[in-house]
Design a protein around this motif. Sequence first.
Motif, PDB file in Angstrom:
ATOM      1  N   THR A  49       1.049  -1.196   0.135  1.00 37.09           N
ATOM      2  CA  THR A  49      -0.187   0.298   0.157  1.00 37.09           C
ATOM      3  C   THR A  49       1.161   1.017   0.513  1.00 37.09           C
ATOM      4  O   THR A  49       0.126   2.115  -0.452  1.00 37.09           O
ATOM      5  CB  THR A  49      -0.599  -0.037   1.414  1.00 37.09           C
ATOM      6  OG1 THR A  49      -1.523  -0.936   1.019  1.00 37.09           O
ATOM      7  CG2 THR A  49      -1.554   1.906   1.213  1.00 37.09           C
ATOM      8  N   GLN A  50       1.867   1.356   0.281  1.00 37.36           N
ATOM      9  CA  GLN A  50       2.274   2.412   0.669  1.00 37.36           C
ATOM     10  C   GLN A  50       3.289   2.513  -0.609  1.00 37.36           C
ATOM     11  O   GLN A  50       3.279   3.814  -1.491  1.00 37.36           O
ATOM     12  CB  GLN A  50       3.740   2.120   1.758  1.00 37.36           C
ATOM     13  CG  GLN A  50       3.525   2.379   3.093  1.00 37.36           C
ATOM     14  CD  GLN A  50       4.542   2.242   4.485  1.00 37.36           C
ATOM     15  OE1 GLN A  50       5.129   3.434   4.871  1.00 37.36           O
ATOM     16  NE2 GLN A  50       4.421   0.994   5.145  1.00 37.36           N
ATOM     17  N   LEU A  51       3.694   1.666  -1.474  1.00 42.58           N
ATOM     18  CA  LEU A  51       4.391   1.959  -2.877  1.00 42.58           C
ATOM     19  C   LEU A  51       3.204   2.234  -3.704  1.00 42.58           C
ATOM     20  O   LEU A  51       3.651   2.885  -4.310  1.00 42.58           O
ATOM     21  CB  LEU A  51       5.103   0.527  -3.156  1.00 42.58           C
ATOM     22  CG  LEU A  51       5.784   0.820  -3.812  1.00 42.58           C
ATOM     23  CD1 LEU A  51       6.625   1.534  -4.676  1.00 42.58           C
ATOM     24  CD2 LEU A  51       6.525  -0.682  -5.259  1.00 42.58           C
ATOM     25  N   SER A 103       2.343   5.633  -2.624  1.00 43.24           N
ATOM     26  CA  SER A 103       3.330   6.928  -2.851  1.00 43.24           C
ATOM     27  C   SER A 103       3.453   7.142  -4.884  1.00 43.24           C
ATOM     28  O   SER A 103       3.901   8.539  -4.889  1.00 43.24           O
ATOM     29  CB  SER A 103       4.551   6.472  -2.074  1.00 43.24           C
ATOM     30  OG  SER A 103       4.691   6.244  -1.229  1.00 43.24           O
ATOM     31  N   THR A 104       3.147   6.252  -5.110  1.00 40.56           N
ATOM     32  CA  THR A 104       2.708   6.442  -6.789  1.00 40.56           C
ATOM     33  C   THR A 104       1.678   7.598  -7.327  1.00 40.56           C
ATOM     34  O   THR A 104       2.176   7.772  -7.715  1.00 40.56           O
ATOM     35  CB  THR A 104       2.543   4.181  -7.589  1.00 40.56           C
ATOM     36  OG1 THR A 104       3.574   4.069  -7.200  1.00 40.56           O
ATOM     37  CG2 THR A 104       2.750   4.835  -8.823  1.00 40.56           C
ATOM     38  N   CYS A 157       8.413   9.257  -4.589  1.00 38.03           N
ATOM     39  CA  CYS A 157       9.641   8.421  -4.972  1.00 38.03           C
ATOM     40  C   CYS A 157       9.621   8.002  -3.144  1.00 38.03           C
ATOM     41  O   CYS A 157       8.891   9.408  -2.678  1.00 38.03           O
ATOM     42  CB  CYS A 157      11.039   8.921  -5.109  1.00 38.03           C
ATOM     43  SG  CYS A 157      12.776   7.872  -4.635  1.00 38.03           S
ATOM     44  N   ILE A 158       9.636   6.617  -3.060  1.00 32.11           N
ATOM     45  CA  ILE A 158      10.032   5.971  -1.715  1.00 32.11           C
ATOM     46  C   ILE A 158      11.468   5.675  -1.403  1.00 32.11           C
ATOM     47  O   ILE A 158      11.894   5.417  -2.312  1.00 32.11           O
ATOM     48  CB  ILE A 158       8.851   5.080  -1.568  1.00 32.11           C
ATOM     49  CG1 ILE A 158       8.251   4.185   0.270  1.00 32.11           C
ATOM     50  CG2 ILE A 158       9.295   4.071  -2.349  1.00 32.11           C
ATOM     51  CD1 ILE A 158       7.415   3.540   0.490  1.00 32.11           C
ATOM     52  N   TYR A 175       7.698   5.822  -8.314  1.00 30.78           N
ATOM     53  CA  TYR A 175       8.729   6.822  -9.097  1.00 30.78           C
ATOM     54  C   TYR A 175       9.338   6.762  -8.558  1.00 30.78           C
ATOM     55  O   TYR A 175      10.028   7.545  -8.026  1.00 30.78           O
ATOM     56  CB  TYR A 175       7.179   7.930  -8.708  1.00 30.78           C
ATOM     57  CG  TYR A 175       6.292   8.850  -9.550  1.00 30.78           C
ATOM     58  CD1 TYR A 175       6.514   9.369 -10.760  1.00 30.78           C
ATOM     59  CD2 TYR A 175       5.161   7.959  -9.894  1.00 30.78           C
ATOM     60  CE1 TYR A 175       5.646   9.946 -11.611  1.00 30.78           C
ATOM     61  CE2 TYR A 175       4.432   8.157 -10.332  1.00 30.78           C
ATOM     62  CZ  TYR A 175       4.301   9.573 -11.736  1.00 30.78           C
ATOM     63  OH  TYR A 175       3.444   9.691 -12.910  1.00 30.78           O
ATOM     64  N   GLY A 176      10.116   5.755  -7.800  1.00 36.03           N
ATOM     65  CA  GLY A 176      11.617   5.411  -7.667  1.00 36.03           C
ATOM     66  C   GLY A 176      11.111   4.993  -6.032  1.00 36.03           C
ATOM     67  O   GLY A 176      10.277   5.105  -5.281  1.00 36.03           O
TER      68      GLY A 176
END
Length: 118
Positions: free
Chosen positions: A44-46, A49-50, A55-56, A75-76
């Motif tokens: 979920t965090q990735l 963030s996307t 970028c994470i 996004y990285g």
Amino acid sequence: MSKILLHLDTDTSIKALQTALVNRGHDVTRTPNDWMALDASNETQLLESTNQQRCIFTFNIRDFLVLAQRYPNHYGVVLASQNSWSLSDLIAALDCMLTETQAVDLIGQVRWLNQWKR
């Protein structure tokens, strides 16, 4: 060219780190916030963030290497080994990355923070 928008995941969600980077003029969020719950999974965090075009940054190397391959349109993902960094070194390296790197350069990329260590 656009600046990197950075998100600090649960593992790197250090308020002092976020504050230091924001004070240097960077756009940095951290877990938790209004679009990311404290108990959000790594996936979920990735994905969130996307969705935010961010970028994470994480210390969770194993999980995020797998997730970055599963979801290549991120996004990285920037990785670091937690035991190798002091707070001041993290601030300096992330500041360098955010200053010297354009957002487009990290899209779909997995990078090690060591690349920006001085």
